[in-house]
Scaffold this motif. Sequence first.
Motif, PDB file in Angstrom:
ATOM      1  N   LYS A 120       8.879   9.603  12.910  1.00 22.07           N
ATOM      2  CA  LYS A 120       9.112   7.992  12.441  1.00 22.07           C
ATOM      3  C   LYS A 120       7.721   7.974  12.785  1.00 22.07           C
ATOM      4  CE  LYS A 120      13.975   7.302  14.431  1.00 22.07           C
ATOM      5  NZ  LYS A 120      14.228   5.709  15.061  1.00 22.07           N
ATOM      6  N   PHE A 121       7.156   6.803  12.109  1.00 31.10           N
ATOM      7  CA  PHE A 121       5.532   5.829  12.568  1.00 31.10           C
ATOM      8  C   PHE A 121       5.656   5.138  11.467  1.00 31.10           C
ATOM      9  CE2 PHE A 121       5.776   9.211   9.383  1.00 31.10           C
ATOM     10  CZ  PHE A 121       4.560   9.467   7.989  1.00 31.10           C
ATOM     11  N   THR A 122       4.044   4.080  12.033  1.00 30.12           N
ATOM     12  CA  THR A 122       4.108   2.983  10.848  1.00 30.12           C
ATOM     13  C   THR A 122       3.627   2.989  11.022  1.00 30.12           C
ATOM     14  OG1 THR A 122       6.115   1.460  12.851  1.00 30.12           O
ATOM     15  CG2 THR A 122       4.269   0.634  11.429  1.00 30.12           C
ATOM     16  N   MET A 123       3.016   3.065   9.335  1.00 25.97           N
ATOM     17  CA  MET A 123       1.878   3.302   8.225  1.00 25.97           C
ATOM     18  C   MET A 123       1.491   1.493   8.351  1.00 25.97           C
ATOM     19  SD  MET A 123       0.684   5.741   7.640  1.00 25.97           S
ATOM     20  CE  MET A 123      -0.408   5.390   6.707  1.00 25.97           C
ATOM     21  N   ASP A 124       0.548   1.059   9.254  1.00 25.56           N
ATOM     22  CA  ASP A 124       0.219  -1.167   9.159  1.00 25.56           C
ATOM     23  C   ASP A 124      -0.981  -0.822   8.398  1.00 25.56           C
ATOM     24  OD1 ASP A 124      -1.360   0.105  11.051  1.00 25.56           O
ATOM     25  OD2 ASP A 124       0.149  -0.612  12.766  1.00 25.56           O
ATOM     26  N   GLU A 125      -2.116  -1.343   8.323  1.00 33.87           N
ATOM     27  CA  GLU A 125      -3.345  -2.284   7.930  1.00 33.87           C
ATOM     28  C   GLU A 125      -4.743  -1.438   8.637  1.00 33.87           C
ATOM     29  OE1 GLU A 125      -2.080  -5.646   8.444  1.00 33.87           O
ATOM     30  OE2 GLU A 125      -1.422  -5.836   6.196  1.00 33.87           O
ATOM     31  N   ASP A 126      -4.004  -1.455  10.084  1.00 35.33           N
ATOM     32  CA  ASP A 126      -5.282  -0.072  11.367  1.00 35.33           C
ATOM     33  C   ASP A 126      -4.928   1.064  10.652  1.00 35.33           C
ATOM     34  OD1 ASP A 126      -5.965  -2.374  12.026  1.00 35.33           O
ATOM     35  OD2 ASP A 126      -3.873  -1.960  13.935  1.00 35.33           O
ATOM     36  N   HIS A 127      -3.861   1.432   9.536  1.00 33.30           N
ATOM     37  CA  HIS A 127      -3.953   2.573   9.123  1.00 33.30           C
ATOM     38  C   HIS A 127      -4.075   3.097   7.459  1.00 33.30           C
ATOM     39  CE1 HIS A 127      -1.823   2.843  13.248  1.00 33.30           C
ATOM     40  NE2 HIS A 127      -2.638   3.907  13.793  1.00 33.30           N
ATOM     41  N   VAL A 128      -4.418   2.525   7.058  1.00 32.65           N
ATOM     42  CA  VAL A 128      -5.062   2.306   5.781  1.00 32.65           C
ATOM     43  C   VAL A 128      -5.796   2.095   5.792  1.00 32.65           C
ATOM     44  CG1 VAL A 128      -5.283   0.927   3.332  1.00 32.65           C
ATOM     45  CG2 VAL A 128      -3.021   1.151   5.322  1.00 32.65           C
ATOM     46  N   ASN A 129      -6.357   3.515   4.776  1.00 34.23           N
ATOM     47  CA  ASN A 129      -7.669   4.300   4.695  1.00 34.23           C
ATOM     48  C   ASN A 129      -7.815   3.916   3.374  1.00 34.23           C
ATOM     49  OD1 ASN A 129      -9.232   6.698   4.332  1.00 34.23           O
ATOM     50  ND2 ASN A 129      -9.191   6.674   6.030  1.00 34.23           N
ATOM     51  N   THR A 130      -9.564   3.814   2.708  1.00 33.90           N
ATOM     52  CA  THR A 130      -9.547   4.088   1.131  1.00 33.90           C
ATOM     53  C   THR A 130      -9.677   4.851   0.575  1.00 33.90           C
ATOM     54  OG1 THR A 130     -12.109   4.020   2.336  1.00 33.90           O
ATOM     55  CG2 THR A 130     -11.156   1.745   1.906  1.00 33.90           C
ATOM     56  N   SER A 131      -9.481   6.178   1.467  1.00 30.83           N
ATOM     57  CA  SER A 131      -9.952   7.286   0.387  1.00 30.83           C
ATOM     58  C   SER A 131      -8.058   7.644  -0.055  1.00 30.83           C
ATOM     59  CB  SER A 131     -10.155   8.259   0.977  1.00 30.83           C
ATOM     60  OG  SER A 131      -9.586   8.545   2.725  1.00 30.83           O
ATOM     61  N   GLY A 132      -7.234   6.613  -0.309  1.00 26.61           N
ATOM     62  CA  GLY A 132      -5.721   6.931  -0.503  1.00 26.61           C
ATOM     63  C   GLY A 132      -4.817   6.263   0.111  1.00 26.61           C
ATOM     64  N   ARG A 133      -4.858   5.784   1.292  1.00 28.46           N
ATOM     65  CA  ARG A 133      -3.594   4.870   1.254  1.00 28.46           C
ATOM     66  C   ARG A 133      -3.448   3.030   1.106  1.00 28.46           C
ATOM     67  NH1 ARG A 133      -3.407   7.302   7.893  1.00 28.46           N
ATOM     68  NH2 ARG A 133      -3.037   9.536   7.081  1.00 28.46           N
ATOM     69  N   THR A 134      -2.870   2.619   0.874  1.00 26.21           N
ATOM     70  CA  THR A 134      -2.749   1.921  -0.032  1.00 26.21           C
ATOM     71  C   THR A 134      -2.037   0.654   0.604  1.00 26.21           C
ATOM     72  OG1 THR A 134      -1.443   2.062  -2.218  1.00 26.21           O
ATOM     73  CG2 THR A 134      -3.900   2.647  -2.205  1.00 26.21           C
ATOM     74  N   GLN A 135      -2.102  -0.688   0.018  1.00 25.40           N
ATOM     75  CA  GLN A 135      -1.836  -1.694   0.498  1.00 25.40           C
ATOM     76  C   GLN A 135       0.409  -0.996   0.450  1.00 25.40           C
ATOM     77  OE1 GLN A 135      -1.472  -4.040   2.038  1.00 25.40           O
ATOM     78  NE2 GLN A 135      -3.018  -4.255   2.514  1.00 25.40           N
ATOM     79  N   ALA A 136       0.420  -0.652  -0.487  1.00 27.75           N
ATOM     80  CA  ALA A 136       1.977   0.458  -1.132  1.00 27.75           C
ATOM     81  C   ALA A 136       2.386   0.983  -0.372  1.00 27.75           C
ATOM     82  CB  ALA A 136       2.041   0.460  -2.828  1.00 27.75           C
ATOM     83  N   VAL A 137       2.008   1.957   1.005  1.00 24.34           N
ATOM     84  CA  VAL A 137       2.557   2.875   1.606  1.00 24.34           C
ATOM     85  C   VAL A 137       2.875   1.374   3.084  1.00 24.34           C
ATOM     86  CG1 VAL A 137       1.380   5.106   0.773  1.00 24.34           C
ATOM     87  CG2 VAL A 137       0.118   3.685   2.650  1.00 24.34           C
TER      88      VAL A 137
END
Length: 148
Positions: A120-137
């Motif tokens: 289990k993990f939480t994707m939040d704004e601190d883990h959003v990366n400009t090289s692929g992770r976006t608001q959608a995840v």
Amino acid sequence: MKKFFTGKLSVAALAWFLLLTSACNDDDNKPENPQEFIKKTWHIGATGYVKKDGSALTSEYANLRVTLKSDGTYSTINGKKLFFPSGIWNWVGTGTGQFLVDGDLSVTVTELTKTSLKIKFTMDEDHVNTSGRTQAVLGNYEVALEAE
């Protein structure tokens, strides 16, 4: 005569004890390190899944493969925006309850056996990366994988 019989019985018992203890391989008695179970390739398989905030996303990750290597690196196939194609990982402490991905994403291990990995993990704004992770995840994820 009684002393002779008792002496032979004691020798026989000692021989039997030595035979039993020497027949046991030390490797059979050595406990396995559960931290080693994770170091392999994992995939969705027949019983695996990916859920975001309780909703199934398994079909989007149908061919997902995650390889966690002994050298502290990982690689993925079909990780899409959720997992980078490669990076680093490491255990937090000496247990099997948590590891870090790419130094900042905390992953909680809810099950780890030789054949099953649930995290289990939480994707939040601190883990959003400009090289692929976006608001959608962004969201709370549960992932179940099987060993290859």
